[in-house]
Scaffold this active site. Structure first.
Site, mmCIF file in Angstrom:
data_model
loop_
_atom_site.group_PDB
_atom_site.id
_atom_site.type_symbol
_atom_site.label_atom_id
_atom_site.label_comp_id
_atom_site.label_asym_id
_atom_site.label_seq_id
_atom_site.Cartn_x
_atom_site.Cartn_y
_atom_site.Cartn_z
ATOM 1 N N GLU A 17 0.840 -1.199 0.000
ATOM 2 C CA GLU A 17 0.000 0.000 0.000
ATOM 3 C C GLU A 17 0.875 1.249 0.000
ATOM 4 O O GLU A 17 1.884 1.301 0.693
ATOM 5 C CB GLU A 17 -0.900 0.019 1.240
ATOM 6 C CG GLU A 17 -1.749 1.289 1.298
ATOM 7 C CD GLU A 17 -2.836 1.218 2.341
ATOM 8 O OE1 GLU A 17 -3.753 0.391 2.175
ATOM 9 O OE2 GLU A 17 -2.763 1.975 3.318
ATOM 10 N N TYR A 49 -6.713 7.085 -0.232
ATOM 11 C CA TYR A 49 -7.466 8.281 -0.602
ATOM 12 C C TYR A 49 -7.323 9.260 0.543
ATOM 13 O O TYR A 49 -7.634 8.919 1.697
ATOM 14 C CB TYR A 49 -8.931 7.863 -0.774
ATOM 15 C CG TYR A 49 -9.835 8.891 -1.392
ATOM 16 C CD1 TYR A 49 -9.870 9.049 -2.772
ATOM 17 C CD2 TYR A 49 -10.669 9.672 -0.604
ATOM 18 C CE1 TYR A 49 -10.732 9.970 -3.354
ATOM 19 C CE2 TYR A 49 -11.531 10.585 -1.183
ATOM 20 C CZ TYR A 49 -11.551 10.731 -2.558
ATOM 21 O OH TYR A 49 -12.408 11.634 -3.137
ATOM 22 N N ALA A 51 -7.815 11.784 3.385
ATOM 23 C CA ALA A 51 -9.008 12.093 4.172
ATOM 24 C C ALA A 51 -9.608 13.408 3.673
ATOM 25 O O ALA A 51 -8.892 14.373 3.447
ATOM 26 C CB ALA A 51 -8.653 12.195 5.648
ATOM 27 N N HIS A 77 -8.308 3.568 -3.563
ATOM 28 C CA HIS A 77 -9.227 3.764 -2.446
ATOM 29 C C HIS A 77 -10.159 4.951 -2.725
ATOM 30 O O HIS A 77 -9.772 5.900 -3.425
ATOM 31 C CB HIS A 77 -8.457 4.047 -1.156
ATOM 32 C CG HIS A 77 -7.687 2.877 -0.641
ATOM 33 N ND1 HIS A 77 -7.332 2.736 0.679
ATOM 34 C CD2 HIS A 77 -7.199 1.780 -1.276
ATOM 35 C CE1 HIS A 77 -6.666 1.605 0.835
ATOM 36 N NE2 HIS A 77 -6.560 1.009 -0.341
ATOM 37 N N GLY A 108 -14.404 6.419 5.466
ATOM 38 C CA GLY A 108 -13.531 7.526 5.875
ATOM 39 C C GLY A 108 -13.744 7.797 7.345
ATOM 40 O O GLY A 108 -14.785 7.425 7.916
ATOM 41 N N ASP A 109 -12.756 8.411 7.960
ATOM 42 C CA ASP A 109 -12.845 8.663 9.405
ATOM 43 C C ASP A 109 -13.768 9.825 9.718
ATOM 44 O O ASP A 109 -13.801 10.811 8.988
ATOM 45 C CB ASP A 109 -11.452 8.939 9.980
ATOM 46 C CG ASP A 109 -10.745 7.639 10.329
ATOM 47 O OD1 ASP A 109 -11.432 6.715 10.828
ATOM 48 O OD2 ASP A 109 -9.533 7.546 10.096
ATOM 49 N N TYR A 148 -11.957 -5.210 10.534
ATOM 50 C CA TYR A 148 -11.235 -4.867 11.754
ATOM 51 C C TYR A 148 -11.162 -6.072 12.698
ATOM 52 O O TYR A 148 -12.105 -6.309 13.472
ATOM 53 C CB TYR A 148 -11.946 -3.680 12.439
ATOM 54 C CG TYR A 148 -12.029 -2.483 11.506
ATOM 55 C CD1 TYR A 148 -11.062 -1.492 11.528
ATOM 56 C CD2 TYR A 148 -13.054 -2.390 10.544
ATOM 57 C CE1 TYR A 148 -11.111 -0.433 10.638
ATOM 58 C CE2 TYR A 148 -13.111 -1.334 9.652
ATOM 59 C CZ TYR A 148 -12.139 -0.354 9.701
ATOM 60 O OH TYR A 148 -12.171 0.692 8.813
HETATM 61 P P1 FAD Z 1 -17.834 1.376 7.741
HETATM 62 O O1 FAD Z 1 -17.829 0.050 7.107
HETATM 63 O O2 FAD Z 1 -18.946 2.302 7.415
HETATM 64 O O3 FAD Z 1 -17.791 1.132 9.326
HETATM 65 C C1 FAD Z 1 -17.597 2.203 10.248
HETATM 66 C C2 FAD Z 1 -18.352 1.902 11.537
HETATM 67 O O4 FAD Z 1 -19.771 1.960 11.290
HETATM 68 C C3 FAD Z 1 -18.112 0.519 12.115
HETATM 69 O O5 FAD Z 1 -18.156 0.616 13.513
HETATM 70 C C4 FAD Z 1 -19.263 -0.319 11.586
HETATM 71 O O6 FAD Z 1 -19.560 -1.443 12.405
HETATM 72 C C5 FAD Z 1 -20.385 0.711 11.600
HETATM 73 N N1 FAD Z 1 -21.399 0.473 10.566
HETATM 74 C C6 FAD Z 1 -21.197 0.041 9.290
HETATM 75 N N2 FAD Z 1 -22.361 -0.046 8.627
HETATM 76 C C7 FAD Z 1 -23.330 0.368 9.504
HETATM 77 C C8 FAD Z 1 -24.741 0.516 9.407
HETATM 78 N N3 FAD Z 1 -25.407 0.214 8.276
HETATM 79 N N4 FAD Z 1 -25.412 0.961 10.512
HETATM 80 C C9 FAD Z 1 -24.752 1.278 11.650
HETATM 81 N N5 FAD Z 1 -23.420 1.157 11.810
HETATM 82 C C10 FAD Z 1 -22.722 0.705 10.737
HETATM 83 N N6 FAD Z 1 -9.330 6.180 5.385
HETATM 84 C C11 FAD Z 1 -9.127 7.148 4.444
HETATM 85 O O7 FAD Z 1 -9.482 8.328 4.658
HETATM 86 N N7 FAD Z 1 -8.524 6.853 3.226
HETATM 87 C C12 FAD Z 1 -8.123 5.585 2.920
HETATM 88 O O8 FAD Z 1 -7.593 5.350 1.829
HETATM 89 C C13 FAD Z 1 -8.314 4.542 3.892
HETATM 90 N N8 FAD Z 1 -7.941 3.262 3.621
HETATM 91 C C14 FAD Z 1 -8.183 2.271 4.552
HETATM 92 C C15 FAD Z 1 -7.847 0.941 4.246
HETATM 93 C C16 FAD Z 1 -8.070 -0.087 5.183
HETATM 94 C C17 FAD Z 1 -7.695 -1.497 4.840
HETATM 95 C C18 FAD Z 1 -8.637 0.227 6.456
HETATM 96 C C19 FAD Z 1 -8.838 -0.860 7.474
HETATM 97 C C20 FAD Z 1 -8.990 1.542 6.758
HETATM 98 C C21 FAD Z 1 -8.781 2.572 5.827
HETATM 99 N N9 FAD Z 1 -9.130 3.909 6.069
HETATM 100 C C22 FAD Z 1 -8.933 4.895 5.136
HETATM 101 C C23 FAD Z 1 -9.728 4.264 7.371
HETATM 102 C C24 FAD Z 1 -11.273 4.149 7.360
HETATM 103 O O9 FAD Z 1 -11.807 5.182 6.548
HETATM 104 C C25 FAD Z 1 -11.748 4.264 8.809
HETATM 105 O O10 FAD Z 1 -11.345 3.153 9.549
HETATM 106 C C26 FAD Z 1 -13.231 4.571 9.007
HETATM 107 O O11 FAD Z 1 -13.422 4.958 10.366
HETATM 108 C C27 FAD Z 1 -14.168 3.408 8.735
HETATM 109 O O12 FAD Z 1 -14.236 3.100 7.406
HETATM 110 P P2 FAD Z 1 -15.053 1.795 6.912
HETATM 111 O O13 FAD Z 1 -15.059 1.837 5.451
HETATM 112 O O14 FAD Z 1 -14.546 0.588 7.592
HETATM 113 O O15 FAD Z 1 -16.500 2.194 7.495
#
Ligand code: FAD
Length: 291
Positions: A17, A49, A51, A77, A108-109, A148
């Site tokens: 990555e 990508y 933030a 991403h 995204g965070d 996670y």
């Molecule tokens: P989600 O899948 O939406 O999950 C986030 C939270 O919401 C979790 O607690 C989940 O259980 C909960 N949730 C999911 N769906 C629902 C629902 N329908 N109802 C209620 N709760 C729900 N960040 C960046 O800015 N750029 C990047 O390029 C980037 N790359 C990453 C690559 C990897 C492999 C990982 C592990 C993380 C990366 N991140 C990146 C960080 C990521 O954006 C954060 O961890 C973010 O907080 C969660 O993203 P997610 O796509 O897992 O979110």
């Protein structure tokens, strides 16, 4: 190449990555570093990508460059938090124009700023919303999602996290990449639980080589990952010597990867942090294993 083709193969693979530059001035140095990593011919490279999306074009420029100059398959991403439908559709069009076939769909965070903003009008609240949008766009991307092993910090428990993960897979994720972890047993327990929950897609473990002491605090803060005593001892002993810490961190990551391969994992993704030397050394440590 769609990554599903790679994951269908029995061959062991290693991928890296990289992240895009934050400014125009940093573009050339990031391009050079990512090209150096691509010259190792990993099985694919992912490009994160930024933030907030301000550097989205750089993600595509770096991914396109790696693919076109070195022939390495790429995974771009994309995050959706606080985005409008117009923005997401523009990104989809940009990715298609750049020849992107594989997309890591993320929420995204939720930064403190976003948490305190008015979220009532958001149409993308979770990654699953973006996955559905990508599918509905008809763009035919191979879509990945994040997972996670130590649960997402916003989830109250693992069962809830896995329920939401299953929704992402059901919506169209063909594979999942994990958050970093430093104890492989956490991954094995997680795999057991998600398989039991009916999630059958390939899971690609993400390994972060910790090569300097400063990175330790930052990585734990960002990921919330558990640090095994074995790893803490290594940082205590070598943290003050940059060269020794780098060597020890690479050895620890290599050891984790070998254990994963030995236990049936075929594809491992390394968070190489744009560092060609770290990527090269890890790959070289595994040369006979990868064949
Ligand atoms: P989600 O899948 O939406 O999950 C986030 C939270 O919401 C979790 O607690 C989940 O259980 C909960 N949730 C999911 N769906 C629902 C629902 N329908 N109802 C209620 N709760 C729900 N960040 C960046 O800015 N750029 C990047 O390029 C980037 N790359 C990453 C690559 C990897 C492999 C990982 C592990 C993380 C990366 N991140 C990146 C960080 C990521 O954006 C954060 O961890 C973010 O907080 C969660 O993203 P997610 O796509 O897992 O979110």
């Amino acid at each position: 190449m769609k990554l599903t083709e790679l994951f269908a193969s029995d061959k062991l693979s290693l991928s890296f990555e990289v992240f895009p530059p934050k400014t125009d001035t940093a573009f050339e140095s990031v391009k050079t570093a990512t090209e150096e990593i691509a010259k190792l011919h990993p099985s694919f490279m992912s490009v994160t990508y930024g933030a907030g999306g301000g550097t989205s074009q750089y993600t595509l420029d770096i991914a396109k460059n790696i693919k076109e100059t070195q022939g390495v398959p790429t995974l771009a991403h994309l995050t959706c938090v606080s985005s409008t439908r117009e923005t997401v559709h523009q990104r989809i069009a940009d990715m298609k124009a750049a020849g992107i076939e594989n997309v890591m769909a993320l929420r995204g965070d939720l930064t403190p700023e976003l948490q305190n903003s008015d979220r009532s009008g958001w149409i993308y609240r979770h990654a699953v919303d973006l996955i559905r949008e990508l599918k509905e766009s008809g763009a035919d991307f191979c879509i990945g999602g994040a997972c996670y092993p130590e649960i997402h910090p916003e989830s109250s428990d693992q069962a809830e996290d896995i329920r939401h993960l299953k929704e992402k897979v059901d919506a169209g994720c063909s594979f999942l990449t994990t958050q970093m972890f430093f104890d492989n047993n956490l991954l094995y327990n997680f795999l057991y639980k998600i398989r039991e929950a009916g999630i059958t897609v390939p899971v690609i473990p993400g390994i972060m080589p910790i090569t300097n002491a400063k990175q330790v605090a930052r990585s734990i803060q960002l990921s919330g990952s558990f640090m095994p005593q074995r790893f803490k001892s290594l940082v205590d002993k070598f943290g003050s010597s940059p060269a020794a810490m780098k060597q020890a961190g690479i050895a620890y990551a290599t050891d984790q990867i070998i254990d994963l391969y030995a236990n049936g994992i075929k594809n491992v993704h390394v968070y190489s942090m744009n560092n060609p030397d770290v990527a090269r050394k890890i790959q070289s440590n595994l040369s006979d294993i990868l064949g």
